[in-house]
Design a protein around this motif. Structure first.
Motif, mmCIF file in Angstrom:
data_model
loop_
_atom_site.group_PDB
_atom_site.id
_atom_site.type_symbol
_atom_site.label_atom_id
_atom_site.label_comp_id
_atom_site.label_asym_id
_atom_site.label_seq_id
_atom_site.Cartn_x
_atom_site.Cartn_y
_atom_site.Cartn_z
ATOM 1 N N GLY A 8 42.572 -15.482 29.806
ATOM 2 C CA GLY A 8 41.515 -15.176 30.761
ATOM 3 C C GLY A 8 41.132 -13.710 30.733
ATOM 4 N N GLU A 9 42.119 -12.845 30.569
ATOM 5 C CA GLU A 9 41.853 -11.406 30.514
ATOM 6 C C GLU A 9 41.026 -11.040 29.283
ATOM 7 O OE1 GLU A 9 45.748 -9.802 30.630
ATOM 8 O OE2 GLU A 9 46.059 -10.273 32.757
ATOM 9 N N GLN A 55 37.444 -12.071 30.059
ATOM 10 C CA GLN A 55 36.905 -11.163 31.076
ATOM 11 C C GLN A 55 36.532 -9.825 30.456
ATOM 12 O OE1 GLN A 55 39.298 -10.775 34.643
ATOM 13 N NE2 GLN A 55 38.753 -8.622 34.828
ATOM 14 N N ARG A 56 37.414 -9.313 29.622
ATOM 15 C CA ARG A 56 37.167 -8.015 28.983
ATOM 16 C C ARG A 56 35.955 -8.085 28.049
ATOM 17 N NH1 ARG A 56 41.890 -7.432 27.368
ATOM 18 N NH2 ARG A 56 41.721 -8.250 25.261
ATOM 19 N N VAL A 59 41.364 -11.368 37.347
ATOM 20 C CA VAL A 59 40.185 -11.707 38.140
ATOM 21 C C VAL A 59 40.194 -10.985 39.480
ATOM 22 C CG1 VAL A 59 38.975 -13.613 39.275
ATOM 23 C CG2 VAL A 59 39.936 -13.937 37.000
ATOM 24 N N LEU A 112 37.884 -8.010 39.987
ATOM 25 C CA LEU A 112 36.441 -8.167 39.864
ATOM 26 C C LEU A 112 35.782 -8.309 41.233
ATOM 27 C CD1 LEU A 112 36.206 -10.754 36.935
ATOM 28 C CD2 LEU A 112 35.760 -8.295 36.814
ATOM 29 N N ALA A 118 30.884 -10.985 39.987
ATOM 30 C CA ALA A 118 31.435 -11.067 38.634
ATOM 31 C C ALA A 118 32.378 -12.265 38.503
ATOM 32 C CB ALA A 118 32.169 -9.777 38.283
ATOM 33 N N ILE A 119 33.136 -12.574 39.554
ATOM 34 C CA ILE A 119 34.000 -13.754 39.518
ATOM 35 C C ILE A 119 33.145 -15.011 39.341
ATOM 36 C CG2 ILE A 119 35.577 -15.190 40.863
ATOM 37 C CD1 ILE A 119 36.676 -12.669 42.134
ATOM 38 N N LEU A 145 31.862 -15.090 35.756
ATOM 39 C CA LEU A 145 32.932 -15.394 34.808
ATOM 40 C C LEU A 145 33.283 -16.873 34.847
ATOM 41 C CD1 LEU A 145 35.117 -14.454 32.792
ATOM 42 C CD2 LEU A 145 36.598 -14.008 34.765
ATOM 43 N N TRP A 180 32.855 -19.449 31.826
ATOM 44 C CA TRP A 180 34.034 -20.168 31.345
ATOM 45 C C TRP A 180 33.785 -21.674 31.368
ATOM 46 C CZ3 TRP A 180 38.653 -20.078 29.061
ATOM 47 C CH2 TRP A 180 39.533 -21.135 29.297
#
Length: 256
Positions: free
Chosen positions: A152-153, A156-157, A192, A195, A199-200, A203, A207
């Motif tokens: 997930g990171e 996100q990045r 998360v 954020l 942004a959450i 994302l 996803w």
């Protein structure tokens, strides 16, 4: 000034002790057991995993296998963790091998690495994201959670790398429900939880879009597209990234 003498050179830090013979043998046996379990899942599907069958394939007794994995849940947890780690490595490698001068966004490359691994390992992908196995519950905060968070990171990045926190907080979205706006305050720091709410939402939407397309393909629901599935996925990911980034204001457009 005279050169420093050899006696003034700081000593090198001591090397970490080598694992003992017993530790090396245990590590090797653990790897063999995991490989045998993975082969069983690949050949017969996740629901067919059996400690007895794994032990038999290695010429072990079930009692001997219990010395390494005391239960089926323990073996499943290790196997799921390994699969998540391999998937995350495939995703990161796909992003990192994008040529710097390419017009291919790293996030698109990462998504394509995700899809490629899922297609090449459909049974392991099903183990991670298919129907939950009966009578198995991953340990809270355990290694499966850590491995899943790593992936997930990465996404996100790669999705938000060009943007600052104020930009993400100002993303153009329909009004978010107050409970969603308050939710990040209840998340642990890191990932998360760092954020802002818009942004959450972006994302999780991205996803779901990406993962949904992969699920449909892996489980055979888009076979009618034939050889064009990779092209459709690539186009969808490019459109997705453009839509997400279009919603995030440029720095100069932020209110003072």
């Amino acid at each position: 000034m005279p050169a420093a003498s050899a006696s003034h050179v700081p000593p090198l830090p001591p090397l970490p002790p080598l694992p003992s013979l017993r530790e090396r043998r245990r590590a090797a046996a653990t790897r063999e057991i995991l490989e045998a379990a993975e082969s069983q899942v690949t050949e017969h599907g996740p629901t067919a995993l059996s400690l007895r069958a794994v032990a038999r394939s290695l010429g072990m007794t079930v009692q001997a296998l219990y010395h390494y994995f005391p239960s089926r849940d323990a073996l499943l947890t290790a196997l799921i963790t390994k699969a998540y780690d391999e998937l995350a490595t495939a995703v990161q490698t796909a992003a990192d091998t994008t040529p710097p001068d390419s017009d291919l966004p790293r996030m698109v490359a990462a998504a394509e690495g995700y899809r490629r691994w899922a297609i090449e390992h459909p049974e392991l992908f099903q183990l991670l994201y298919g129907t939950p196995l009966r009578q198995y519950e991953a340990p809270l905060g355990g290694p499966t959670t850590t491995a899943m968070s790593r992936m997930g990171e990465i996404f996100q990045r790669e999705l938000f790398a060009p943007f600052t926190h104020p930009q993400l907080a100002a993303a153009a979205l329909p009004p978010l429900p107050p409970p969603l706006r308050a939710h990040p305050d209840h998340l642990p720091p890191g990932g998360v939880g760092d954020l802002p709410p818009p942004a959450i939402a972006l994302l999780m939407s991205a996803w779901g879009h990406m993962h949904g397309l992969v699920i449909l393909e892996v489980f055979g629901h888009t076979a009618f597209i034939g050889d064009h599935q990779a092209g459709i996925f690539h186009l969808s990911m490019r459109n997705l990234i453009e839509d997400v980034h279009r919603r995030i204001p440029a720095l100069q457009d932020l209110p003072d």
